[in-house]
Scaffold this motif. Structure first.
Motif, PDB file in Angstrom:
ATOM      1  N   ARG A   1      10.637   4.608   1.832  1.00  0.00           N
ATOM      2  CA  ARG A   1      10.319   5.796   1.301  1.00  0.00           C
ATOM      3  C   ARG A   1      10.892   6.101   0.257  1.00  0.00           C
ATOM      4  O   ARG A   1      12.081   5.887  -0.217  1.00  0.00           O
TER       5      ARG A   1
ATOM      6  N   HIS B   1       0.887  -1.166  -0.287  1.00  0.00           N
ATOM      7  CA  HIS B   1      -0.038  -0.126   0.070  1.00  0.00           C
ATOM      8  C   HIS B   1       0.965   1.241  -0.032  1.00  0.00           C
ATOM      9  O   HIS B   1       2.067   1.333   0.510  1.00  0.00           O
TER      10      HIS B   1
ATOM     11  N   THR C   1       0.934   5.782   0.970  1.00  0.00           N
ATOM     12  CA  THR C   1       0.097   6.589   1.367  1.00  0.00           C
ATOM     13  C   THR C   1      -0.387   7.558   0.572  1.00  0.00           C
ATOM     14  O   THR C   1      -0.227   7.522  -0.648  1.00  0.00           O
ATOM     15  N   SER C   2      -1.316   8.508   1.190  1.00  0.00           N
ATOM     16  CA  SER C   2      -2.250   9.053   0.255  1.00  0.00           C
ATOM     17  C   SER C   2      -1.256  10.152  -0.582  1.00  0.00           C
ATOM     18  O   SER C   2      -1.663  10.578  -1.769  1.00  0.00           O
TER      19      SER C   2
END
Length: 207
Positions: free
Chosen positions: A201, A156, A158-159
């Motif tokens: 990241r 998944h 993050t937005s």
């Protein structure tokens, strides 16, 4: 099932099976992609899929206008194709080329393409993070030599699309050999499996 980027809609497959009295086997009679409001109301058919191919998994486009999904021969990921369907028209197109041993994909906002983990489900098998821009051309490596084997069951973003989360599995098996007459066999006598959460990241697109 998969939630839309705004969290208001869920997409899911609906399949019907027919029982063949002659062979005693079940065959897929219909395969439909549906959407509905999250509480179950407003069900809507997006597209009917060819039952000769098995459609599985799905990812929303960040804009919420398309759904990506995998299509393959039943039981054969080697024949998989990465497809997309328009939620407005139901048109199905090939989204990006497929690579062997892609274990999970995500379509993060602002990335302009897809990220995927690539690796075999074997002990000490190398794992790579791959990227494919859309419209799809080819996959390129973003990071390599991620430790351990990775058969990613969750992937998944993050937005803002800058942080990816996935799972990484470690598998260890102990085998013993047996000999009975002319027959030699191997049997797993112990099985150890553990998973851990991995955070990746990404750099901003302008970087």
């Amino acid at each position: 099932p998969a939630f839309s980027p705004d969290g208001k809609t869920i997409a899911f497959y609906r399949r019907d099976y027919a029982y063949d009295k002659t062979t005693g086997l079940q065959r897929m009679a219909s395969q439909t992609l549906m959407t509905a409001n999250v509480e179950g109301s407003g069900q809507r058919k997006i597209a009917d899929f060819d039952v000769r191919w098995f459609s599985w998994m799905m990812w929303w486009a960040p804009e919420g206008d398309r759904l990506a999904f995998l299509r393959s021969e039943p039981g054969g990921s080697k024949t998989a194709k990465l497809m997309a369907v328009s939620l407005r028209t139901g048109e199905i197109t090939e989204l990006a080329p497929w690579m062997d041993y892609l274990t999970a994909l995500t379509w993060p906002p602002g990335a302009g393409g897809l990220y995927a983990m690539e690796g075999r489900n074997l002990e000490n098998s190398p794992v790579r993070l791959m990227y494919c821009p859309l419209p799809g051309s080819q996959w390129t490596q973003v990071a390599e030599n991620l430790p351990a084997n990775a058969w990613s069951t969750v992937f998944h973003a993050t937005s803002d699309g800058l942080i990816l989360a996935t799972t990484r599995g470690h598998t260890a098996e102990t085998f013993w050999d047996g000999l009975l007459g002319l027959f030699l066999w191997k049997q797993a006598s112990a099985w150890d499996h553990r998973s851990e959460l991995v955070i990746i990241r990404l750099r901003k697109k302008q970087d």
